[in-house]
Design a protein around this motif. Structure first.
Motif, short mmCIF file in Angstrom:
data_model
loop_
_atom_site.label_atom_id
_atom_site.label_comp_id
_atom_site.label_asym_id
_atom_site.label_seq_id
_atom_site.Cartn_x
_atom_site.Cartn_y
_atom_site.Cartn_z
N VAL A 1 66.43 74.71 50.38
CA VAL A 1 65.03 75.08 50.62
C VAL A 1 64.38 75.72 49.41
N ALA A 2 65.05 75.59 48.30
CA ALA A 2 64.53 76.26 47.10
C ALA A 2 63.17 75.71 46.71
N HIS A 3 62.98 74.38 46.89
CA HIS A 3 61.72 73.79 46.44
C HIS A 3 60.52 74.34 47.20
N GLU A 4 60.78 74.75 48.43
CA GLU A 4 59.69 75.34 49.21
C GLU A 4 59.17 76.61 48.53
N ASP A 5 60.13 77.42 48.18
CA ASP A 5 59.76 78.67 47.52
C ASP A 5 59.00 78.39 46.22
N GLN A 6 59.54 77.40 45.52
CA GLN A 6 58.93 77.07 44.25
C GLN A 6 57.47 76.65 44.45
N LYS A 7 57.30 75.82 45.46
CA LYS A 7 55.94 75.36 45.76
C LYS A 7 55.02 76.55 46.00
N ASP A 8 55.54 77.44 46.80
CA ASP A 8 54.73 78.62 47.13
C ASP A 8 54.31 79.37 45.88
N THR A 9 55.30 79.59 45.07
CA THR A 9 54.99 80.37 43.86
C THR A 9 53.98 79.66 42.99
N ILE A 10 54.16 78.36 42.85
CA ILE A 10 53.23 77.59 42.02
C ILE A 10 51.84 77.67 42.59
N ARG A 11 51.78 77.48 43.91
CA ARG A 11 50.46 77.53 44.55
C ARG A 11 49.80 78.90 44.28
N LYS A 12 50.62 79.89 44.41
CA LYS A 12 50.10 81.24 44.21
C LYS A 12 49.55 81.42 42.80
N THR A 13 50.36 81.00 41.84
CA THR A 13 49.94 81.20 40.45
C THR A 13 48.68 80.42 40.16
N VAL A 14 48.61 79.20 40.70
CA VAL A 14 47.41 78.40 40.46
C VAL A 14 46.20 79.08 41.05
N GLU A 15 46.37 79.56 42.25
CA GLU A 15 45.25 80.25 42.89
C GLU A 15 44.81 81.47 42.08
N GLU A 16 45.80 82.17 41.65
CA GLU A 16 45.48 83.36 40.85
C GLU A 16 44.71 82.98 39.60
N ARG A 17 45.20 81.93 38.99
CA ARG A 17 44.54 81.52 37.75
C ARG A 17 43.10 81.15 38.01
#
Lengths: 701, 595
Positions: free
Chosen positions: B551-567
């Motif tokens: 399930v690691a990719h799920e976490d990764q997705k989340d983090t990426i989404r978060k960073t993109v949103e932040e940006r």
């Protein structure tokens, strides 16, 4: 099947395809190697090292290329020879290094260079680390008063407000920069002596007084309401003018022509207007009155006469003369004021009456932008400036009045102002012409002086400290302290007053007996004590107490033997001696007691844990042993134990920053300059260039 | 003939065979003549270690410059260079030994640190020694004729001989009704507190003879003591300890402190130490009104007490001839010394904390060096001394019966043979105390109080920042605030006051033991092993990791989404800001002046 199919489909193709097919077939027979298929399209694969002939299998030889060269007659023999040599040369060039290798080499070189570059900072960094106090920003101007030039020259508009104001000043051509006094001015300031200043002041006073007389006279004349007087005046003036005009015709025809032109202009105006044709309201009333009133009639007559005079035709002046006149008018007044007059004593610019060397234009007021080199220099310069400024304004606004005054200075008899407004214009033109004529004539100089004086009149006398004064001051100072030197021997310790003490004595007690009896009483005392404390032996009690304490302080032996382990156990069985010895833990001997050598003292060996919370538990970094640390801690820093200055020095902050100042990172030039000067700077410059080049190369790649 | 030399705060000189105080120019004059050179004045070079050649060179250069440089007026500086500091003065302010820096130091950093601190302490030392010049007062003493004993000179004679103000310092208060009296001078020396055994308490501004307050507490009084200022004092009454203010109003009755016999006030710690008849030594923090510690000494009735002003250690004398030293931090005596064969009657400690003087029932007077805990001198007094007191300048007063004797050079080289002064009062002496900054000894006895003139007793120079005898009310208030801010915590009391600047050398075990004691449990104790209930093969570490990987990719997705949103957010913010700035940019700087 497949083959057949192909064959059928492409049967019309040439042999090449056929060969290909054969090849393919042959390759099926075990040998996997397939010959590289070359494509016939031109220059798809272009190598930088070899030229491939389009489609052909064989390589191009040099001789193929050079064959034509030899045939051409124009080619020089030298090149031919070289080419032949080249052809004969059988050596092949070495292969260029692989990309990885070249990059590696480049990296090592770059690393070396950059280490060299970076290591140059090392000493500065260490120095800063060691420094007791760092003051930022690094480039700080020295404290204390600065020379005015330095302050102003280095100044730049920084804040938006300043820039705004700066731009406004610029647009108004206000002086901004280069405000420093010129050497001439400095010399002038230096040369100004007290006597000269006095003379100058006297002159100025005199001139001012004269001017005021003239002004008063002119005013009086202006205020006279008698028409007859004015008429007479005017007539006289006209006569005079005519006379002058005649003269002018001979001496200065151009000016005369100008006058004529002016007259022509006035004629034109007269012809255009109905001014003197008795058609106005006043003229009509006069006409009614003319029957009865002699004066009215004459007035009308006069008017007509005037009209006639004015409309008389004149000779038309030439064009270039007109131009010249325009020029002169453009020049107007201001320059003559500052033109230098040749004075015998040229060493003293002050006496020449020249204000500043850059007196013309807005540059003059630059001086005012900053208040001079010193106070001494500042005041006169600013005074001059203000004067000039005012003068310029006056010139622009009321030329007329200024000229009037000047002329009145020149010719005392003349009265310039007329009552009649109608004739005002003519008068003006007259005087203009008069003035211009005067300007052109050789008599310009005295007038200049006058003008100068006129403006200098307003200027107050400024006391300038001269070298003489300074010398005098120096003498005073020298004299002052010598007089004021106090006699160090005046203070003599006052003799003590010796008064006879009162001689009355009373002997109440004999304290001599108190201590001197000791030898005798000691034996008795001992007995007494023994008697008194026969029961309680203080000393043995104390010793017992001490022994107890010592016992308590001694480390105890821990016995960890477990009976029954490793051997037989049970009632009456003791663990073996060997085992007991093995499992008895003997603690290390305690350090010697502090009161070991003091029999009558018990010193507690308990550690003071409460203070330990405030102590340093580990040796701080730079110290290697506690003695070093303790020696550094031994002297207190606080105000209670030190003088104010010492406290300030001891508690000086490690880093001092100036409030509001921008702290720039240290630039290379700063510390290199500190280090060696020009040599170091050069060294620094060379690698810099190198790196830049390298950078460019990389970019191009 | 009677010659009295009497200096001090009173600044009075009657007759003097002493030379006038040496002034700086005299020293310099002597140097100029080449006399007395290098005898007591040392050049600065001695104090500078050899590791600082640069510094020495610099100094020399400076000196050269100065000596060559003349004033603008052309005069030459008659005293070139720094004024030399006498070695004695330097010694006076010396703190500890200089660290001998070995030249071959491994690390430059240490060497530098040490050198710097040495330079700093050197500077501090020199400055302090230099500023010593500002203490011009010298103490004098009484001087008799060739064959005359100073102890035979009567107080009346002295009072007659000296000026009126100083003469007025000798006086008697006849208070026969409520005697005998204990006394205490305030730290400034302006105020006197008298406490009669039968309940009489009075505060007197003794120099002006102004009675501040007078009360009778209607109880036995054992001791009286001023607290930190003259606004408050403590009275040890029959049962409790009471605190009164300067008007005699009872502020506190502290019932935790019962049967107090003796009291000492530690001024820098704001601690009132009391010794009770029940054998308790208690400390009261008067700034917060809390009992700091109560120690049962188990040594019987405590009626002999003194404090060491140097390190705030309390000395108690016991009937078994021992003197014990106490700090509030330790429940057992720091030191116990056997001083007398009989009980200790009285003891006192000198200002520098070096010497202790005790007197016992064995009629001996002993002088101890309490740094080494060794007796220096032992004198025998026929009558024994009931009360002892040491003055600021080291004069010892000992009361034997109704006679008070004053001794000079108690711990000097030779043993003293006769008293410096003596005075007989009307009853048995109950308390003696020297007045600070004055040449006055106060004696409380059965018939009242006697103020005795003792030339050379008081410190002539006072530190006005610490204790100013002439301070105003405002100054006192300000001093009080400052003193409270500078209050030393009671934890810092110990035998060696310099211990704070030393590295704690205790071993880890020792520290750990203390920690365990303080916490009540062992923070480092390992937990007892408990076997973990483990399911078979289910959750081995590897399996857990494998599951996580799924399930690691799920976490990764989340983090990426978060960073993109932040940006995105950041960018938006930046845009908004830029727009705002652009709007602001149209405003010119001069607009601020528009209305």
């Amino acid at each position: 099947m497949c083959f057949i199919y192909i064959y059928k489909k492409e049967g019309s193709d040439d042999e090449r395809k056929h060969a290909k097919l054969l090849e393919a077939i042959s390759s099926l027979g075990g040998r996997r190697r397939k010959k590289h298929v070359e494509r016939s399209e031109a220059s798809v694969q272009v190598s930088e090292f070899s030229v491939t002939a389009g489609g052909a299998e064989e390589k191009i030889n040099l001789c193929d290329l050079l064959g034509t060269m030899e045939k051409t007659p124009g080619a020089p023999s030298k090149t031919k020879k070289q080419l032949r040599n080249l052809q004969n040369c059988k050596e092949t060039l070495e292969l260029p290094l692989s990309k990885q290798q070249t990059e590696k080499i480049q990296r090592t070189v770059a690393y070396e260079k950059s280490t060299k570059e970076v290591s140059r900072w090392e000493s500065v960094i260490i120095q800063n680390q060691k420094a007791e106090q760092l003051v930022f920003p690094l480039k700080q101007e020295p404290a204390g008063p600065k020379r005015m030039e330095q302050v102003v020259a280095g100044w730049k508009a920084q804040t938006p407000l300043e820039q705004e104001i700066f731009s406004i000043l610029h647009s108004n051509k206000q002086p901004v920069l280069d405000p420093v006094l010129t050497p001439m001015e400095k010399a002038a300031i230096k040369a100004m002596s007290l006597e000269e200043a006095k003379i100058r002041r006297a002159e100025l006073q005199k001139a001012r007084a004269l001017q005021s007389y003239y002004e008063a006279k002119a005013k009086r004349g202006k205020r006279i309401k008698s028409k007859k007087y004015h008429r007479v005046q005017k007539k006289a003036k006209q006569k005079e003018f005519l006379k002058q005009f005649d003269e002018m015709m001979k001496t200065n025809p151009t000016a005369a022509l100008e006058e004529l032109k002016k007259m022509e202009l006035s004629r034109m105006e007269e012809r255009m207007s109905l001014k003197h044709q008795n058609s106005g309201k006043w003229a009509k009333s006069r006409a009614i009155m003319a029957k009865y009133d002699e004066s009215a009639r004459s007035a009308m007559q006069e008017q007509l006469q005037l009209n006639k005079e004015l409309t008389q035709k004149l000779v038309v002046p030439s064009d270039d003369e007109e131009e010249r006149r325009a020029e002169e008018e453009a020049n107007a007044l201001p320059d003559f004021v500052n033109e230098a007059e040749p004075v015998p004593d040229s060493a003293n610019p002050w006496m020449r009456g020249k204000l500043t060397s850059e007196a013309s234009g807005p540059d003059v007021s630059d001086v005012a932008a900053e208040p001079g080199v010193s106070d001494v220099a500042a005041e006169p310069s600013s005074g001059q400036e203000g004067e000039q400024h005012r003068e310029e304004e006056e010139e622009e606004e009321e030329e007329v009045v200024g000229e009037d005054v000047e002329i009145s200075d020149d010719e005392e008899e003349d009265d310039e102002e007329e009552d009649d407004e109608e004739e005002g214009a003519e008068v003006v033109s007259e005087f203009n012409s008069l003035f211009n004529r005067l300007m052109q004539s050789g008599r310009a100089e005295p007038q200049q002086i006058q003008a100068e004086e006129a403006e200098l009149l307003d200027e107050g006398l400024v006391y300038v400290r001269t070298m003489d004064d300074l010398e005098a001051l120096g003498q005073d100072e020298m004299a002052g302290p010598s007089n004021a030197v106090p006699d160090p021997h005046t203070q003599t310790p006052s003799a003590e007053a010796t008064t006879e003490p009162p001689s009355k004595k009373k002997k109440e007690i004999d304290p001599k007996e108190v201590l001197t009896k000791e030898a005798k009483t000691i034996t008795k005392g001992l007995f007494l004590i023994h008697e008194a404390f026969a029961g309680d032996d203080v000393i043995s009690d104390f010793l017992k107490d001490k022994r107890k304490q010592e016992e308590a302080g001694r480390p105890k032996v821990v016995d960890l033997t477990l009976p029954g382990w490793g051997e037989w156990g049970g009632v009456g069985l003791k663990p073996s001696r060997q085992k007991r010895r093995k499992f008895r833990l003997k603690a290390a001997a305690a350090p010697p007691r502090k009161d070991q050598k003091l029999p009558a003292v018990i010193i507690s060996e308990k550690r003071n844990a409460s203070i330990a919370a405030h102590q340093v538990s580990q040796l701080p970094f730079p110290f290697q042993n506690s003695a070093q640390f303790e020696s550094c801690m031994r002297s207190p820093v606080g105000q209670t134990w030190n003088t104010q200055n010492t406290v300030k020095k001891l508690t000086a902050p490690r880093v001092v920053t100036k409030l509001g100042a921008i702290i720039q990172p240290m630039a290379k030039e700063d510390f290199l300059k500190q280090k060696k000067g020009p040599e170091a700077a050069k060294q620094g410059a060379i690698p810099l260039r190198g790196t830049r080049k390298k950078g460019k190369k990389k970019d191009s790649r | 003939l009677l010659y009295i030399v009497f200096y001090g705060v009173s600044r009075l000189i009657l007759r003097s065979y002493l030379k006038p105080p040496k002034r700086y120019w005299e020293v310099n004059a002597g140097e100029e003549n080449g006399e007395a050179e290098n005898t007591d004045v040392s050049p600065n070079q001695d104090n500078i270690s050899k590791e600082q050649p640069d510094k020495i060179r610099d100094e020399r250069r400076q000196k050269k410059k100065r000596s060559h440089g003349s004033f603008i007026s052309g005069k030459k500086d008659p005293f070139p260079g720094e004024a030399p500091i006498p070695n004695e003065q330097l010694k006076k302010f010396q703190r500890g030994e200089k660290f001998q820096v070995v030249i071959a130091f491994r690390l430059g950093k240490v060497k530098e640190t040490i050198l710097r601190s040495e330079a700093a302490s050197d500077l501090a030392l020199k400055q302090a020694a230099r500023y010593d010049l500002l203490l011009p007062e010298e103490s004098g003493f009484l001087e008799g004729d060739d064959d005359e004993d100073t102890c035979t000179i009567l107080q009346e004679d002295i009072a007659d001989a000296v000026d009126i103000t100083s003469g007025a310092k000798y006086f008697n208060l006849h208070l026969t009704q409520f005697g005998p009296y204990r006394l205490d001078y305030s730290r400034t020396g302006r105020h006197l507190l008298l406490g009669g055994k039968r309940g009489h308490v009075s505060c007197i501004e003794w120099q002006t003879k102004n009675l501040t307050c007078e009360i009778n507490v209607m109880e036995t009084i054992h001791d009286v003591k001023w607290l930190h200022s003259e606004a408050m004092f403590a009275v040890a009454q029959k049962q409790w300890l009471y605190i009164y203010d300067s008007k005699g109003i009872e502020l506190h009755c502290i019932k935790k402190f019962n049967n107090v016999l003796r009291m000492q006030f530690l001024p820098y710690h704001f601690l009132l130490a009391t010794a009770s008849a029940t054998g308790f030594l208690q400390y009261l923090d008067v700034s917060v009104g809390k009992e700091v510690s109560a120690i049962g000494t188990k040594l019987g009735r405590l009626d002999v007490m003194a404090q060491n002003p140097h390190n705030a250690i309390v000395h108690l004398g016991h009937p078994n001839g021992t003197v014990s030293l106490w700090s509030p931090n330790q429940r057992e005596p720091l030191v116990k010394m056997l001083c007398h064969r009989g009980g200790v009657r009285s003891l006192t400690v000198d200002r520098s904390g070096t010497y202790m003087v005790t007197s016992g029932l064995d009629r001996k007077l002993k002088v101890y060096d309490i740094r080494a805990f060794k007796a220096l001198h032992s004198y025998f007094l026929p009558a024994g001394a009931s009360c002892l007191s040491l003055s600021q300048r080291g004069l010892l007063s000992a009361a034997t019966g109704d006679v008070v004797q004053v001794y000079r050079d108690v711990w000097g080289g030779g043993s003293m043979s006769k008293p410096y002064m003596a005075h007989r009062v009307r009853g048995a002496v109950w308390g003696v105390d020297y007045c600070p900054f004055e040449d006055v000894l106060g004696i409380g006895h059965e018939a009242g109080f006697t103020s005795m003139i003792v030339p050379g007793a008081g410190e002539p120079n006072f530190d006005a920042l610490d204790m100013n005898p002439y301070r105003s009310t405002k100054q006192r208030q300000e001093w009080e605030v400052k003193a409270l801010l500078d209050k030393v915590q009671p934890e810092l009391i110990g035998l060696d006051p310099g211990l704070l600047s030393k590295v704690d050398q205790a071993t880890f075990e020792q520290k750990h033991k203390e920690r365990v004691e303080a916490l009540g449990y062992d923070p480092l104790a390992t937990e007892k092993f408990k076997p973990r209930l483990k399911k078979r093969g289910r959750s081995s570490a590897g399996a857990v990791e494998r599951r996580k990987k799924k399930v690691a990719h799920e976490d990764q997705k989340d983090t990426i989404r978060k960073t993109v949103e932040e940006r995105m957010e950041r960018e938006n913010e930046r845009k908004v800001k830029a727009q705002e700035q652009a709007e602001h940019g149209t405003r010119t700087a001069l607009d601020r002046f528009k209305k």
